[in-house]
Enzyme design. Structure first.
Site, mmCIF file in Angstrom:
data_model
loop_
_atom_site.group_PDB
_atom_site.id
_atom_site.type_symbol
_atom_site.label_atom_id
_atom_site.label_comp_id
_atom_site.label_asym_id
_atom_site.label_seq_id
_atom_site.Cartn_x
_atom_site.Cartn_y
_atom_site.Cartn_z
ATOM 1 N N ASN A 1 0.753 1.988 7.018
ATOM 2 C CA ASN A 1 0.454 1.142 5.865
ATOM 3 C C ASN A 1 0.496 1.935 4.565
ATOM 4 O O ASN A 1 0.761 1.384 3.513
ATOM 5 C CB ASN A 1 -0.908 0.472 6.025
ATOM 6 C CG ASN A 1 -0.904 -0.518 7.193
ATOM 7 O OD1 ASN A 1 0.071 -1.226 7.405
ATOM 8 N ND2 ASN A 1 -1.969 -0.536 7.965
ATOM 9 N N LYS B 1 9.015 -1.259 3.122
ATOM 10 C CA LYS B 1 8.223 -0.301 3.912
ATOM 11 C C LYS B 1 8.974 0.263 5.112
ATOM 12 O O LYS B 1 8.946 1.480 5.352
ATOM 13 C CB LYS B 1 6.911 -0.948 4.384
ATOM 14 C CG LYS B 1 6.102 -0.022 5.277
ATOM 15 C CD LYS B 1 4.654 -0.393 5.361
ATOM 16 C CE LYS B 1 4.415 -1.521 6.294
ATOM 17 N NZ LYS B 1 2.968 -1.815 6.413
ATOM 18 N N TYR C 1 6.231 -4.749 15.769
ATOM 19 C CA TYR C 1 6.090 -4.608 14.321
ATOM 20 C C TYR C 1 6.974 -3.461 13.850
ATOM 21 O O TYR C 1 6.945 -2.374 14.425
ATOM 22 C CB TYR C 1 4.636 -4.285 13.956
ATOM 23 C CG TYR C 1 3.672 -5.436 14.137
ATOM 24 C CD1 TYR C 1 4.102 -6.698 14.532
ATOM 25 C CD2 TYR C 1 2.318 -5.258 13.894
ATOM 26 C CE1 TYR C 1 3.215 -7.749 14.686
ATOM 27 C CE2 TYR C 1 1.415 -6.303 14.040
ATOM 28 C CZ TYR C 1 1.867 -7.547 14.439
ATOM 29 O OH TYR C 1 0.993 -8.568 14.592
ATOM 30 N N GLY C 2 7.700 -3.718 12.772
ATOM 31 C CA GLY C 2 8.612 -2.703 12.246
ATOM 32 C C GLY C 2 7.903 -1.502 11.660
ATOM 33 O O GLY C 2 8.523 -0.468 11.400
ATOM 34 N N SER D 1 35.085 45.097 -5.169
ATOM 35 C CA SER D 1 34.024 44.299 -5.784
ATOM 36 C C SER D 1 34.510 43.620 -7.052
ATOM 37 O O SER D 1 35.398 44.119 -7.739
ATOM 38 C CB SER D 1 32.841 45.211 -6.121
ATOM 39 O OG SER D 1 32.306 45.716 -4.925
ATOM 40 N N ARG E 1 0.806 -1.223 0.000
ATOM 41 C CA ARG E 1 0.000 0.000 0.000
ATOM 42 C C ARG E 1 0.841 1.276 0.000
ATOM 43 O O ARG E 1 0.328 2.375 -0.105
ATOM 44 C CB ARG E 1 -0.960 -0.014 1.203
ATOM 45 C CG ARG E 1 -2.093 -1.010 1.039
ATOM 46 C CD ARG E 1 -2.837 -1.250 2.346
ATOM 47 N NE ARG E 1 -2.096 -2.142 3.241
ATOM 48 C CZ ARG E 1 -2.501 -2.491 4.467
ATOM 49 N NH1 ARG E 1 -3.633 -2.006 4.953
ATOM 50 N NH2 ARG E 1 -1.783 -3.305 5.211
ATOM 51 N N THR F 1 1.664 -12.848 10.072
ATOM 52 C CA THR F 1 2.482 -12.420 11.212
ATOM 53 C C THR F 1 2.829 -13.587 12.141
ATOM 54 O O THR F 1 3.922 -13.620 12.719
ATOM 55 C CB THR F 1 1.761 -11.319 12.008
ATOM 56 O OG1 THR F 1 0.401 -11.724 12.226
ATOM 57 C CG2 THR F 1 1.751 -9.993 11.240
ATOM 58 N N ARG G 1 43.652 45.119 -13.619
ATOM 59 C CA ARG G 1 42.589 45.201 -14.609
ATOM 60 C C ARG G 1 43.067 46.143 -15.710
ATOM 61 O O ARG G 1 43.995 46.933 -15.518
ATOM 62 C CB ARG G 1 41.298 45.735 -14.001
ATOM 63 C CG ARG G 1 41.425 47.138 -13.470
ATOM 64 C CD ARG G 1 40.096 47.707 -12.978
ATOM 65 N NE ARG G 1 40.271 49.076 -12.564
ATOM 66 C CZ ARG G 1 39.983 49.536 -11.327
ATOM 67 N NH1 ARG G 1 39.521 48.713 -10.391
ATOM 68 N NH2 ARG G 1 40.162 50.798 -11.053
HETATM 69 C C1 UD1 Z 1 -1.606 -6.342 12.135
HETATM 70 C C2 UD1 Z 1 -2.433 -7.169 13.131
HETATM 71 C C3 UD1 Z 1 -3.628 -6.343 13.602
HETATM 72 C C4 UD1 Z 1 -3.137 -5.052 14.229
HETATM 73 C C5 UD1 Z 1 -2.219 -4.293 13.263
HETATM 74 C C6 UD1 Z 1 -1.554 -3.157 13.983
HETATM 75 C C7 UD1 Z 1 -2.192 -9.523 12.530
HETATM 76 C C8 UD1 Z 1 -2.796 -10.682 11.857
HETATM 77 N N1 UD1 Z 1 -2.870 -8.392 12.508
HETATM 78 O O1 UD1 Z 1 -2.423 -6.090 10.987
HETATM 79 O O2 UD1 Z 1 -4.365 -7.073 14.566
HETATM 80 O O3 UD1 Z 1 -4.240 -4.251 14.601
HETATM 81 O O4 UD1 Z 1 -1.180 -5.129 12.755
HETATM 82 O O5 UD1 Z 1 -0.761 -2.386 13.129
HETATM 83 O O6 UD1 Z 1 -1.118 -9.653 13.072
HETATM 84 N N2 UD1 Z 1 4.774 -9.087 8.541
HETATM 85 C C9 UD1 Z 1 5.744 -10.052 8.377
HETATM 86 N N3 UD1 Z 1 5.442 -11.186 7.726
HETATM 87 C C10 UD1 Z 1 4.194 -11.463 7.247
HETATM 88 C C11 UD1 Z 1 3.206 -10.467 7.418
HETATM 89 C C12 UD1 Z 1 3.515 -9.309 8.079
HETATM 90 O O7 UD1 Z 1 6.894 -9.847 8.787
HETATM 91 O O8 UD1 Z 1 4.009 -12.545 6.667
HETATM 92 C C13 UD1 Z 1 5.112 -7.849 9.256
HETATM 93 C C14 UD1 Z 1 4.924 -6.600 8.426
HETATM 94 O O9 UD1 Z 1 6.135 -6.226 7.792
HETATM 95 C C15 UD1 Z 1 4.532 -5.555 9.464
HETATM 96 C C16 UD1 Z 1 3.841 -6.375 10.526
HETATM 97 O O10 UD1 Z 1 4.242 -7.713 10.350
HETATM 98 O O11 UD1 Z 1 5.655 -4.929 10.019
HETATM 99 C C17 UD1 Z 1 2.320 -6.251 10.457
HETATM 100 O O12 UD1 Z 1 1.866 -6.740 9.200
HETATM 101 P P1 UD1 Z 1 0.691 -6.045 8.410
HETATM 102 O O13 UD1 Z 1 0.438 -6.812 7.182
HETATM 103 O O14 UD1 Z 1 0.948 -4.609 8.277
HETATM 104 O O15 UD1 Z 1 -0.511 -6.316 9.424
HETATM 105 P P2 UD1 Z 1 -1.846 -5.486 9.602
HETATM 106 O O16 UD1 Z 1 -2.796 -5.870 8.542
HETATM 107 O O17 UD1 Z 1 -1.500 -4.055 9.753
HETATM 108 CA CA CA Z 2 0.391 -2.818 9.559
#
Ligand code: UD1
Ligand code: CA
Length: 452
Positions: free
Chosen positions: A224, A22, A100-101, A402, A15, A79, A437
């Site tokens: 996102n 990201k 989460y990063g 100057s 996104r 995740t 000059r």
């Molecule tokens: C996730 C949570 C949601 C929470 C939200 C907060 C889950 C299923 N959902 O949703 O409950 O409200 O974050 O921001 O956990 N990532 C991986 N590997 C994967 C998928 C994701 O490393 O296979 C990492 C992404 O890089 C990111 C983080 O996990 O840093 C969250 O993933 P993202 O897809 O953004 O989850 P959300 O849909 O935001």
């Molecule tokens: Ca997210």
């Protein structure tokens, strides 16, 4: 308690519509992941494991000087799956904190509260969202106990109305987290292994799940989209602006300042609108910064004024100087006290002694300028011969007329007086007037040409 941290950063961030991973997008000048790692490091964990995806090389090189372990998640299956890739790298008896990063503004003390709340069970970080769209919702029993987390895409209308959301961070013992994750299935709207499903599995084992609430919503906001990033950038900047105001810095407008690094201010500092501070910037007592200035890795000593539209980079400004408007100090510019650098003057890798002035339209590069020197408008140092740079030395009390061209290497001895429009390619003697000059002549009895 031995704490270990897992940071999830494998998602592609579709996104963001960008080729950059990201978590390398920047907030306040730093990659998102750098903010998360800084908060994690403040807890002094035994280990930090970062889960990356197919662009891992880019991530690793961006953080090459940090002591973290990298684990690849080849396919982004969710995740929960991502945490499973990291767990073999974590000690079984460790207390694990999952971050989460892409949630950059979480504070270290919030993480500490979360880690403390786990106590052998499971703790999750939640917040009351002004806009819960996209977030997992916290489902509680009639008695108020956390029962499970339901993802936005899987939620019923009734669940969508819940305002308490999952920040995505949790804390649990590694061995227990592994056991709960082993039970997670991907039967959901996104066909993913959700980390959030461990909550329901823990509850079914009779574990009490504690929900730690973040004090500030922005702390748990995930990035996102670029819109999310822009909102968080402003939130971060506004919080920083408030701290500056509380510390006594007079900001013309708390919404029009950007600090991307460390800004240290003395007493009675004032900063006009639209200024950007990058890297390490130190402003001494009474410093005034005009509107639309950019300062990057700069120290400005007490009483100096930087006027509008000036750009200062890797430079040192002494006390009571006047810079700008429209001045440019490039790396290695070093000014003693009471120096004036005026409009459209560029200074690079040069030192100016006390009280020297270049007030208009000049380029001074690779030069050593003494004290009380006056550099006239349009003066330039020809410091580059196409292959090498050469130095210009202008000793104390010189006066440079100057439109003078100083062809380096060249030395102007103390008190040299240079006539306007000179091209100086040889050293000049102390205290004398040098003019280089063509002489002015008037052609006698000259007649203008006549048309045929
Ligand atoms: C996730 C949570 C949601 C929470 C939200 C907060 C889950 C299923 N959902 O949703 O409950 O409200 O974050 O921001 O956990 N990532 C991986 N590997 C994967 C998928 C994701 O490393 O296979 C990492 C992404 O890089 C990111 C983080 O996990 O840093 C969250 O993933 P993202 O897809 O953004 O989850 P959300 O849909 O935001
Ligand atoms: Ca997210």
């Amino acid at each position: 308690m031995s704490l270990e941290v897992i940071v999830l950063a494998a998602g592609q961030g579709k996104r963001m519509h960008s080729a950059l991973p990201k978590v390398l997008h920047r907030l306040a000048g730093q990659p998102l992941l750098a903010h998360v790692l800084a908060a994690a490091r403040a807890l002094a964990p035994r280990r930090i494991v970062v889960v990356h995806g197919h662009l891992g090389g880019e991530l690793r090189s961006a953080f090459a000087d940090l002591r973290v372990e990298w684990v690849e998640q080849a396919e982004q299956l969710g995740t929960g799956h991502a945490v499973m890739q990291a767990l073999p790298h974590v000690a079984a008896d460790a207390e694990v904190l999952v971050l989460y990063g892409d949630v950059p503004l979480v504070r270290a003390d919030t993480l500490r509260r979360l880690a403390d709340a786990a106590r052998g069970g499971l703790a999750i970080l939640t917040a009351d969202a002004p806009d819960a769209a996209g977030y997992g919702r916290i489902v509680r029993s009639a008695g108020g106990r956390v029962e499970r987390i339901v993802e936005h895409k899987d939620a019923s209308d009734e669940q969508l109305a819940i305002r308490e959301v999952n920040a995505g961070f949790l804390a649990a013992k590694a061995s227990r987290l592994g056991a709960w994750l082993a039970k997670v299935k991907n039967r959901n709207a996104q066909r993913e292994y959700y980390l959030t499903d461990v909550v329901a599995h823990a509850v079914s084992e009779g574990v009490v799940v504690s929900a730690v609430k973040a004090a500030d919503w922005h702390e748990v906001t995930g990035v996102n989209t670029h819109h999310d990033l822009a909102i968080l950038e402003r939130a971060f900047q506004n919080a920083g602006a408030k701290r500056l105001l509380e510390a006594g810095v007079a900001l013309a407008d708390l919404r029009r300042i950007d600090v991307r690094g460390d800004l240290e201010c003395g007493r009675n500092v004032s900063i006009d609108v639209n200024c950007v501070f990058e890297g390490r910037v130190r402003l001494g007592d009474g410093v005034k910064i005009g509107p639309n200035c950019v300062l990057r890795d700069v120290a400005v000593a007490a009483g100096s004024e930087i006027h509008a539209f000036s750009l200062l980079e890797n430079a040192e400004v002494g006390a009571r100087c006047r810079i700008g408007p429209y001045a440019r100090l490039r790396p290695g510019a070093s000014l003693a006290e009471e120096v004036h650098i005026g409009n459209f003057v560029e200074v690079k890798a040069s030192r100016f002694g006390a009280g020297s002035k270049a007030n208009h339209l000049a380029y001074i590069g690779d030069a050593e300028v003494g004290a009380r020197v006056n550099i006239g408008a349009g003066t330039i140092t020809c410091n580059y011969d196409g292959a090498r740079k050469h130095r210009t030395v202008i000793e104390d009390d010189c006066f440079i007329g100057s439109d003078t061209t100083l062809v380096a290497p060249v030395r102007l001895a103390k008190g040299s007086y240079i006539g306007a429009g000179s091209t100086i390619s040889k050293d000049t003697p102390a205290g004398e007037l040098t003019v280089a000059r063509a002489r002015q002549i008037t052609v006698p009895r000259w007649k203008p040409p006549k048309k045929d």
